[in-house]
Design an enzyme around this catalytic site. Structure first.
Site, mmCIF file in Angstrom:
data_model
loop_
_atom_site.group_PDB
_atom_site.id
_atom_site.type_symbol
_atom_site.label_atom_id
_atom_site.label_comp_id
_atom_site.label_asym_id
_atom_site.label_seq_id
_atom_site.Cartn_x
_atom_site.Cartn_y
_atom_site.Cartn_z
ATOM 1 N N GLY A 14 0.779 -1.243 0.000
ATOM 2 C CA GLY A 14 0.000 0.000 0.000
ATOM 3 C C GLY A 14 0.808 1.290 0.000
ATOM 4 C CG ASP A 34 -0.485 -7.549 -4.746
ATOM 5 O OD1 ASP A 34 0.234 -6.554 -4.963
ATOM 6 O OD2 ASP A 34 -0.026 -8.718 -4.767
ATOM 7 C CB ILE A 57 -4.273 -7.462 -12.446
ATOM 8 C CG1 ILE A 57 -4.227 -6.801 -11.065
ATOM 9 C CG2 ILE A 57 -4.575 -6.444 -13.542
ATOM 10 C CD1 ILE A 57 -3.051 -5.942 -10.773
ATOM 11 C CD GLU A 58 -2.892 -12.175 -14.784
ATOM 12 O OE1 GLU A 58 -2.934 -11.165 -14.042
ATOM 13 O OE2 GLU A 58 -1.905 -12.941 -14.823
ATOM 14 C CB SER A 76 3.793 -0.523 -8.503
ATOM 15 O OG SER A 76 3.482 0.561 -7.699
ATOM 16 C CB CYS A 79 9.862 -3.998 -11.535
ATOM 17 S SG CYS A 79 10.476 -4.822 -10.064
HETATM 18 N N1 SAH Z 1 3.485 -0.483 -4.906
HETATM 19 C C1 SAH Z 1 3.421 -1.701 -4.131
HETATM 20 C C2 SAH Z 1 4.323 -2.804 -4.605
HETATM 21 C C3 SAH Z 1 4.240 -3.208 -6.011
HETATM 22 S S1 SAH Z 1 5.272 -4.589 -6.352
HETATM 23 C C4 SAH Z 1 3.757 -1.390 -2.693
HETATM 24 O O1 SAH Z 1 3.826 -0.242 -2.312
HETATM 25 O O2 SAH Z 1 3.997 -2.333 -1.937
HETATM 26 C C5 SAH Z 1 4.259 -5.424 -7.502
HETATM 27 C C6 SAH Z 1 3.088 -6.146 -6.876
HETATM 28 O O3 SAH Z 1 2.321 -6.696 -7.940
HETATM 29 C C7 SAH Z 1 3.447 -7.310 -5.975
HETATM 30 O O4 SAH Z 1 2.854 -7.116 -4.722
HETATM 31 C C8 SAH Z 1 2.842 -8.536 -6.672
HETATM 32 O O5 SAH Z 1 2.271 -9.458 -5.772
HETATM 33 C C9 SAH Z 1 1.759 -7.912 -7.529
HETATM 34 N N2 SAH Z 1 1.419 -8.657 -8.737
HETATM 35 C C10 SAH Z 1 2.272 -9.122 -9.668
HETATM 36 N N3 SAH Z 1 1.603 -9.692 -10.685
HETATM 37 C C11 SAH Z 1 0.286 -9.586 -10.377
HETATM 38 C C12 SAH Z 1 -0.893 -9.989 -11.041
HETATM 39 N N4 SAH Z 1 -0.836 -10.613 -12.203
HETATM 40 N N5 SAH Z 1 -2.076 -9.728 -10.459
HETATM 41 C C13 SAH Z 1 -2.136 -9.089 -9.258
HETATM 42 N N6 SAH Z 1 -1.036 -8.667 -8.593
HETATM 43 C C14 SAH Z 1 0.160 -8.923 -9.145
#
Ligand code: SAH
Length: 390
Positions: A14, A34, A57-58, A76, A79
């Site tokens: 978060g 997430d 998310i997909e 985000s 990465c």
């Molecule tokens: N901004 C966030 C962190 C992002 S890191 C923070 O402040 O903590 C990327 C996040 O994307 C990770 O928590 C990972 O679990 C999530 N993630 C990766 N692929 C995903 C997907 N296909 N569907 C949902 N969440 C995903």
């Protein structure tokens, strides 16, 4: 004015939500999404009232998104596809699939969200995923600005160079002149409190990715110092430590950490990695990027803190190569090198004091989650800039 409805994708622990709150915007998170169950536990613990969808998310449908009727997306995307240590598969990497899904459904929403903020690692700017994003933004009538920013721009002694994009529907003006170039500082806007156009301390020419924290040995022409550090690196560190615009690390340290000894570097790590550690003192004004392997892997994952501030590093490192392991350890231990605690990293990342972890989340998990997260102050400022109209 009705509160802005915000969708937080890839919400992790978060960081974006904290940035939104800090920005003071009249807004509420209508859904956070997430797949990571541990990150989700931390998210729920801190934002019990924000609806959290623990799924991929997909898997979110257009109908579900339409029913949320959101005005802003904070995201985000993962990465790995864009980092040097990742596979560099870019859009063909399966991990990029969810992001492509977002790009695909966004133009089909009944109500196009007015605002988008995206964060990613440095390197995203030259990825195919970025090109797809820009194409979608143009098609949907957004204007946008790209950035490469580090918390050091705000005087925070931590390097974390990240890519950011702000996008706004064209009907909503930006409060600054956008440019095709990637900005490396916050733009000046009419509101004086937002003005801060000092050049960043570190440019893109000085890479600050997860790997670059490793000091490389200098050739004979540069001279190897007591550690495997070139004289340029040493000079850069000294310049940073003498920059009065930068806060010192002591402002971010915990006063009384119970049982700090659990954070001391174990003998094995000291012996093996002594020469590549990036050591900082509480009076220093810099630290390298903390990554998800911090506290577990040593190489290039983030600075370590010298607990015995009065001991000279050079004396602890003097003639190390001539000593037995036991003697080496005895000398290195005088520095009392320790990891920053998760709370200290959270402080450097700008998480508020009230932010916490459920007790059952282990130290290793905390480092991991924080390593994936972002700098809250940088996000807060970007959100303010995004919402300002003139
Ligand atoms: N901004 C966030 C962190 C992002 S890191 C923070 O402040 O903590 C990327 C996040 O994307 C990770 O928590 C990972 O679990 C999530 N993630 C990766 N692929 C995903 C997907 N296909 N569907 C949902 N969440 C995903």
């Amino acid at each position: 004015m009705a509160a802005l409805r915000v969708l937080e994708l890839y919400s992790g622990i978060g960081g974006m939500h904290c940035g939104l709150t800090e920005s003071g915007a009249a807004a509420k998170v209508v859904a956070a999404v997430d797949v990571n169950t541990i990150a989700n536990e931390v998210y729920k613990y801190n934002f019990p009232n924000a609806p959290l969808l623990p799924k991929s998310i997909e898997g979110i449908t257009l109908q579900e998104l339409d029913s949320l009727s959101f005005d802003m997306i904070l995201m985000s995307p993962p990465c790995q596809p864009f980092t040097r240590i990742g596979l560099q598969g870019d859009v063909t990497d399966p991990r990029a699939k969810s992001f492509l899904h977002v790009l695909e459904v966004l133009p089909r929403l009944q109500k196009t969200p007015k605002y988008i903020l995206l964060e990613n690692v440095k390197g995203f700017e030259s990825s195919e995923a970025r090109d797809n994003l820009i194409r979608m933004l143009r098609t949907c009538g957004y204007h946008f600005q790209e950035f490469l920013l580090s918390p050091t721009c705000l005087g925070i002694p931590n390097s974390r160079l990240r890519y950011f994009l702000l996008a706004k529907l064209q009907t909503e003006p930006f409060a600054f002149q956008t440019t095709n170039k990637i900005l490396e500082a916050f733009p000046s806007t009419n509101e004086s409190e937002l003005e801060h156009s000092d050049p960043p301390i570190e440019g893109t020419s000085q890479p600050d990715t997860d790997q670059s924290a490793i000091s490389r040995p200098g050739g004979p022409e540069t001279g190897i110092l007591y550690k495997m550090e070139t004289s340029e690196e040493l000079q850069r560190k000294q310049t940073q430590d003498n920059d009065p615009n930068m806060q010192t690390l002591e402002d971010f340290l915990e006063e009384d950490t119970e049982d700090i000894s659990q954070y001391l570097l174990p003998p094995k790590s000291l012996l093996r990695y002594a020469l590549i550690l990036d050591i900082v003192k509480p009076t220093c004004r810099r630290s390298t990027c903390f990554t998800k392997g911090y506290g577990h892997y040593v190489e290039g994952t983030g600075s370590v803190l010298q607990g015995a501030a009065d001991v000279e590093i050079s004396s602890a490192y003097k003639s190390l190569e001539t000593l037995s392991d036991e003697e080496k350890l005895a000398k290195l231990s005088t520095l009392r090198l320790r990891y920053f605690t998760p709370r200290e990293i959270a402080n450097l990342h700008g998480f508020p004091t009230r932010f916490g972890f459920p007790e059952k989340i282990t130290t290793k998990q905390r480092y991991r989650l924080l390593g994936n997260s972002l700098n809250v102050h940088v996000v807060a400022k970007l959100i303010s800039i995004l919402l300002q109209s003139h």
